[in-house]
Scaffold this active site. Structure first.
Site, PDB file in Angstrom:
ATOM      1  N   GLY A 191       3.707 -13.669 -11.432  1.00 60.27           N
ATOM      2  CA  GLY A 191       4.872 -13.385 -11.440  1.00 60.27           C
ATOM      3  C   GLY A 191       5.662 -12.678 -10.828  1.00 60.27           C
ATOM      4  O   GLY A 191       5.467 -11.632 -11.302  1.00 60.27           O
ATOM      5  N   SER A 192       6.975 -13.024  -9.856  1.00 63.22           N
ATOM      6  CA  SER A 192       6.932 -11.728  -9.175  1.00 63.22           C
ATOM      7  C   SER A 192       8.485 -11.783  -8.929  1.00 63.22           C
ATOM      8  O   SER A 192       9.044 -13.167  -8.861  1.00 63.22           O
ATOM      9  CB  SER A 192       6.248 -11.727  -8.160  1.00 63.22           C
ATOM     10  OG  SER A 192       5.518 -12.897  -7.398  1.00 63.22           O
TER      11      SER A 192
END
Length: 223
Positions: A191-192
């Site tokens: 996740g980013s």
């Protein structure tokens, strides 16, 4: 920089996928060899194969079609728009239109160039790993900023930002290289977020909450 051939599964994920499949396949062979009861076998094998499928979907990297819009700024990532606002570009020290794309663990995490141009800056900043959905992640999290100058002199900044579980930002471009719209230039594991800083008179084509796809979604038009 060589162009990435889009092999469907990102090369960054090959070791992870190989390990996950090897563990699941090895466990399957062992369970069969030991003739374990069906319920016991399912409790052991189902989670392992789910993990392998998760790794497979996370590292998928399908080819994308570049839209015919020379002044359009393409999305550098798959995900959801979490910011569209006027602010200051902290890298070029000027007013800017900021558009942020948040990637969850189910999005494609390959990053692609939003415009054509020459890379004039590449800067890496160590930092923390707070939830990339939060605004403070833009300046507090680990990140890598790239500035590109287009042929008409327009400059834009795009920033890869690590998230809550992301621990590796990969950027393959260097100062002096040229990027083409839609060209794969990096990857973020798990996740980013990617922030774009555009000239302030750019016209946004998305709003907060919109789902976007790397390369194929136009985030803004440059004036």
């Amino acid at each position: 920089m060589s162009h990435y051939p889009h092999p469907i599964i990102a090369r960054e994920g090959w070791p992870f996928l190989a390990i996950a499949v090897a563990v699941a396949a090895g466990a399957t062979w062992l369970v069969c060899a030991l003739s374990l009861p069906t319920l016991v076998a399912a409790l052991i094998l189902v989670p392992l194969w789910i993990i392998a499928l998760f790794v497979l979907q996370f590292f998928r990297d399908p080819p994308r079609t570049v839209p015919n819009s020379p002044r359009g700024v393409l999305s550098p990532a798959d995900g959801r728009i979490v910011v569209v606002e006027k602010t200051t570009d902290p890298y070029l020290k000027r007013e800017a239109l900021k558009i942020s794309v948040f990637m969850n663990v189910f999005n494609v995490h390959s990053n692609r160039a939003p415009v054509d141009g020459e890379v004039t800056q590449v800067e890496y900043f160590p930092g923390s790993f707070v939830n990339a959905d939060l605004n403070k992640a833009s300046l507090e999290n680990e990140r890598n900023a790239v500035v590109v100058r287009m042929s008409d002199g327009t400059e834009i900044t795009f920033v890869q930002i690590a998230g809550l579980v992301a621990r590796r930002i990969l950027c393959y471009t260097k100062v002096g290289e040229r990027l083409a719209r839609g060209q794969r230039y990096g990857f973020i594991r798990f996740g980013s977020r990617v922030d774009l800083y555009l000239p302030p008179n750019s016209l946004p084509k998305v709003t907060v909450g919109d789902k976007v796809k790397a390369t194929e979604t136009i985030l803004a038009e440059l004036n």
